[in-house]
Design an enzyme around this catalytic site. Structure first.
Site, PDB file in Angstrom:
ATOM      1  N   LYS A  15      -9.360  12.516   9.071  1.00 19.31           N
ATOM      2  CA  LYS A  15      -8.771  12.060  10.367  1.00 19.31           C
ATOM      3  C   LYS A  15      -8.806  13.408  11.421  1.00 19.31           C
ATOM      4  O   LYS A  15      -8.696  14.460  10.782  1.00 19.31           O
ATOM      5  CB  LYS A  15      -7.283  11.711  10.019  1.00 19.31           C
ATOM      6  CG  LYS A  15      -7.115  10.537   9.432  1.00 19.31           C
ATOM      7  CD  LYS A  15      -5.719  10.148   9.130  1.00 19.31           C
ATOM      8  CE  LYS A  15      -5.648   8.946   8.476  1.00 19.31           C
ATOM      9  NZ  LYS A  15      -6.126   7.546   8.932  1.00 19.31           N
ATOM     10  N   LYS A  61       0.733  -1.131  -0.161  1.00 19.06           N
ATOM     11  CA  LYS A  61      -0.197   0.196   0.021  1.00 19.06           C
ATOM     12  C   LYS A  61       0.719   1.169  -0.077  1.00 19.06           C
ATOM     13  O   LYS A  61       1.726   1.409   0.999  1.00 19.06           O
ATOM     14  CB  LYS A  61      -0.909  -0.116   1.241  1.00 19.06           C
ATOM     15  CG  LYS A  61      -1.598   1.262   1.432  1.00 19.06           C
ATOM     16  CD  LYS A  61      -2.231   1.238   2.914  1.00 19.06           C
ATOM     17  CE  LYS A  61      -2.921   2.547   3.178  1.00 19.06           C
ATOM     18  NZ  LYS A  61      -3.487   2.607   4.662  1.00 19.06           N
ATOM     19  N   GLU A  97      -9.164   3.774   2.862  1.00 20.99           N
ATOM     20  CA  GLU A  97      -9.085   3.753   1.603  1.00 20.99           C
ATOM     21  C   GLU A  97      -8.007   2.837   0.885  1.00 20.99           C
ATOM     22  O   GLU A  97      -7.584   2.518  -0.113  1.00 20.99           O
ATOM     23  CB  GLU A  97      -8.174   5.165   1.199  1.00 20.99           C
ATOM     24  CG  GLU A  97      -6.840   5.561   1.434  1.00 20.99           C
ATOM     25  CD  GLU A  97      -6.371   5.377   2.821  1.00 20.99           C
ATOM     26  OE1 GLU A  97      -5.333   5.174   3.015  1.00 20.99           O
ATOM     27  OE2 GLU A  97      -7.351   5.626   4.016  1.00 20.99           O
ATOM     28  N   ASP A 106     -11.696   7.077   4.738  1.00 21.62           N
ATOM     29  CA  ASP A 106     -10.451   6.751   5.280  1.00 21.62           C
ATOM     30  C   ASP A 106     -10.118   5.135   5.343  1.00 21.62           C
ATOM     31  O   ASP A 106      -9.017   4.857   5.839  1.00 21.62           O
ATOM     32  CB  ASP A 106     -10.479   7.359   6.813  1.00 21.62           C
ATOM     33  CG  ASP A 106      -9.183   7.213   7.458  1.00 21.62           C
ATOM     34  OD1 ASP A 106      -8.170   7.579   6.813  1.00 21.62           O
ATOM     35  OD2 ASP A 106      -9.160   7.271   8.823  1.00 21.62           O
ATOM     36  N   ARG A 157      -7.495  -0.291   1.504  1.00 16.16           N
ATOM     37  CA  ARG A 157      -8.017  -1.625   1.009  1.00 16.16           C
ATOM     38  C   ARG A 157      -8.334  -1.445  -0.538  1.00 16.16           C
ATOM     39  O   ARG A 157      -8.329  -2.385  -1.355  1.00 16.16           O
ATOM     40  CB  ARG A 157      -9.090  -2.166   1.726  1.00 16.16           C
ATOM     41  CG  ARG A 157     -10.253  -1.364   2.138  1.00 16.16           C
ATOM     42  CD  ARG A 157     -11.062  -1.465   3.278  1.00 16.16           C
ATOM     43  NE  ARG A 157     -10.367  -1.341   4.543  1.00 16.16           N
ATOM     44  CZ  ARG A 157     -10.846  -1.078   5.791  1.00 16.16           C
ATOM     45  NH1 ARG A 157     -11.945  -1.792   5.963  1.00 16.16           N
ATOM     46  NH2 ARG A 157     -10.097  -0.932   6.860  1.00 16.16           N
ATOM     47  N   SER A 163     -13.823  11.582   5.136  1.00 14.54           N
ATOM     48  CA  SER A 163     -13.791  11.401   6.388  1.00 14.54           C
ATOM     49  C   SER A 163     -12.553  11.579   7.106  1.00 14.54           C
ATOM     50  O   SER A 163     -11.626  10.650   7.660  1.00 14.54           O
ATOM     51  CB  SER A 163     -13.994   9.746   6.387  1.00 14.54           C
ATOM     52  OG  SER A 163     -15.091   9.256   5.489  1.00 14.54           O
ATOM     53  N   ASP A 221       1.990   6.412   5.604  1.00 16.61           N
ATOM     54  CA  ASP A 221       1.053   5.576   5.167  1.00 16.61           C
ATOM     55  C   ASP A 221       1.295   4.338   4.077  1.00 16.61           C
ATOM     56  O   ASP A 221       0.536   3.895   3.625  1.00 16.61           O
ATOM     57  CB  ASP A 221      -0.210   6.502   5.176  1.00 16.61           C
ATOM     58  CG  ASP A 221      -1.328   5.255   5.200  1.00 16.61           C
ATOM     59  OD1 ASP A 221      -1.487   4.287   5.996  1.00 16.61           O
ATOM     60  OD2 ASP A 221      -2.404   5.661   4.814  1.00 16.61           O
ATOM     61  N   ASP A 268      -2.193  10.487   3.831  1.00 17.28           N
ATOM     62  CA  ASP A 268      -3.388   9.935   4.234  1.00 17.28           C
ATOM     63  C   ASP A 268      -4.096  11.105   5.134  1.00 17.28           C
ATOM     64  O   ASP A 268      -3.990  10.921   6.313  1.00 17.28           O
ATOM     65  CB  ASP A 268      -3.512   8.507   4.770  1.00 17.28           C
ATOM     66  CG  ASP A 268      -5.079   8.119   4.925  1.00 17.28           C
ATOM     67  OD1 ASP A 268      -5.644   8.593   4.313  1.00 17.28           O
ATOM     68  OD2 ASP A 268      -5.123   7.171   5.656  1.00 17.28           O
ATOM     69  N   ARG A 294       2.330  10.404   6.732  1.00 17.65           N
ATOM     70  CA  ARG A 294       3.364  10.565   5.751  1.00 17.65           C
ATOM     71  C   ARG A 294       3.863   9.212   5.724  1.00 17.65           C
ATOM     72  O   ARG A 294       4.407   8.900   4.568  1.00 17.65           O
ATOM     73  CB  ARG A 294       4.415  11.573   6.118  1.00 17.65           C
ATOM     74  CG  ARG A 294       5.353  11.195   7.196  1.00 17.65           C
ATOM     75  CD  ARG A 294       6.363  12.177   7.703  1.00 17.65           C
ATOM     76  NE  ARG A 294       7.165  11.966   8.820  1.00 17.65           N
ATOM     77  CZ  ARG A 294       6.834  11.978   9.844  1.00 17.65           C
ATOM     78  NH1 ARG A 294       5.809  12.454  10.210  1.00 17.65           N
ATOM     79  NH2 ARG A 294       7.758  11.695  10.926  1.00 17.65           N
TER      80      ARG A 294
END
Length: 486
Positions: A259, A247, A331, A329, A333, A257, A270, A252, A268
């Protein structure tokens, strides 16, 4: 400088029990080291140090560090090789003390396991300070003596691989954008003749009908990139490859939605899944592992904008399944769904994906181990055995039908991107969602959200992004390559 190990005393007399390198040095200085140690009070505990100056002209400063019990091996309760972990920790502590003394070079006692010693030294000294004017002095660790130079070099390569992942994860999101991430990895692999790197643009992603991936990317001004790496180390380039999927959300925000702002800067990292799998392939190439590996990393940002996914939107993945995006959020997946579908084009021996996927994974296991969801006991055994050696542990989690029902019971689409009971078993419903895009019989999903960063839990890593479980992925690939060799 010189770092030497000393074992905990088995007896109560407290006499120091040196490694063979420590014994040799003590003879060189006519027994002064042993004498000084005994004057310094009780025997050294594991990971504790004493520093001596002026013992020998070649080594103005000598750090003696506690290694714990001499014959520590695999600890069944801890699921790791305690002896190796003790060496990594001790060497890291010793090397940092040399760094604090601003000595530019340190020789390291192999302590009976030069690979573990090299990992401790190289991981322990690493720090991200690219953007600071004042930097810590650079220290070059090298092996003391020459008996185990091959094992030492292997340890250096393993540790440098994890440090590459740490570098990518720690760097600010305006420095590591999707395209810059891909270019950085491409540059690292440029020197290897048996590696091909494809940096696929948005137009290619569109032709592949990766609607789930594109739906996440469209909220950001940064264009998405699909990074595809082919490492052809196998005797036959047509042999079924091991496929790593990571991923790659380079920042993110949570999208619509959104955070909470507190701690959002850590997002940073993610793209930790992409960072660890790409770094593992760079390491495999440096080790010249005899197997074929393909790396796939969907790279983008997840941002709120007028173009972003909205809660309740329905998007179509590469395999035709529709997905209701109930939480923007969740995302990661969505990216992985399309990348996993694409991975099935290559007749894979096994597909392993890694992702900082769910906060629920951190709640479940904390930073003790990476959660592994897999449909293959063969794959699990290899990952588990690899993690015992690296000390970067994995723990098996359930892939029950119980969780599948929670993502497939969906009002508007084939699947929902969150479980219908909201927070319950969040890491498990995320894994169940991914399973909807997998038909391969050997697949594992590694949720690395809990091991993303390090405060002080792993003593040989400084505070910051951890780059875990890069070494476990490398060790796993190495074991697989031995399998195909035998």
């Amino acid at each position: 400088g010189l770092v030497l190990g000393v074992y905990s005393s088995e007896k109560d007399d407290g006499a120091a029990q040196f490694t063979s390198a420590g014994d040799a040095f003590d003879r060189l200085v006519s027994g002064k080291l042993r004498a000084l140690l005994s004057l310094c009070g009780p025997p050294l505990k594991k990971g504790k140090t004493r520093i001596f100056h002026g013992l020998h002209q070649d080594y103005p400063s000598v750090v003696v560090v506690g290694l714990g019990k001499k014959n520590a091996g695999i600890n069944e309760q801890e699921n790791w090789n305690e002896g190796k972990e003790n060496i990594r920790t001790a060497v890291a502590v010793g090397c940092r003390q040399i760094q604090d003394l601003e000595i530019p070079c340190v020789e390291v006692d192999p302590c009976g396991d030069a690979q573990a010693a090299a990992e401790g030294a190289v991981l322990g000294l690493h720090e991200y300070n690219e953007l600071k004017q004042k930097k810590k002095p650079v220290v070059a660790p090298q092996l003391h003596g020459s008996a185990e130079s091959q094992a030492w070099q292997k340890g250096v390569i393993y540790a440098e691989g994890q440090n590459l992942a740490r570098y990518l994860m720690e760097a600010p999101a305006n420095y590591i954008t999707p395209i810059k991430f891909a270019e950085h990895i491409e540059k690292k692999l440029r020197t290897f003749s048996n590696v091909k790197v494809h940096i696929r643009p948005e137009s290619w992603i569109t032709t592949q009908e990766m609607g789930a991936f594109l739906s996440v990317a469209k909220g950001s001004a940064e264009p998405p990139i699909f990074l595809e790496i082919h490492y052809l180390g196998g005797a036959n380039t047509n042999d079924s490859p091991l496929i790593f999927v990571g991923k790659g959300v380079t920042f993110d925000s949570g999208g619509i939605s959104l955070k909470p702002s507190s701690g959002m800067d850590a997002m940073r990292a993610d793209m930790g899944g992409a960072a660890t799998v790409c770094s593992a392939i760079v390491t495999a190439a440096a080790l010249n592992l005899p197997l074929n590996i393909i790396g796939l990393a969907p790279l983008c940002e997840n941002m709120p904008s007028g173009k972003a996914n909205k809660p309740g939107d329905v998007v179509r993945a590469k395999n035709g399944k529709t997905i209701q995006v109930d939480n923007t959020d969740a995302e990661g997946r969505l990216l992985l769904a399309d990348a996993l579908c694409y991975a099935h084009n290559f007749n894979a021996r096994a597909i392993v994906n890694a992702a900082t996927l769910t906060g629920a994974m951190d709640v479940a296991l904390g930073s003790a181990a990476t959660g592994v969801f897999t449909n293959s006991s063969w794959l699990w055994t290899h990952l588990y055995e690899a993690s015992i050696l690296t000390g970067d542990r994995v723990w098996r989690m359930p892939l029950f039908e119980h969780y599948t029902k929670q993502v497939t019971d969906c009002s508007l689409a084939d699947v929902s991107n969150i479980g219908k009971y909201s927070r319950a078993g969040g890491a498990c419903t995320a894994a169940a969602f991914l399973k909807e895009f997998v038909t391969a019989s050997h697949w594992a999903h590694l949720d690395i959200a809990g091991v993303m960063s390090n405060k002080d839990e792993v003593p040989y890593l400084r505070k910051g992004m951890a780059g875990r479980p890069t070494r476990t992925l490398v060790e796993f690939a190495a074991r697989l390559s031995q399998d195909s060799h035998n």
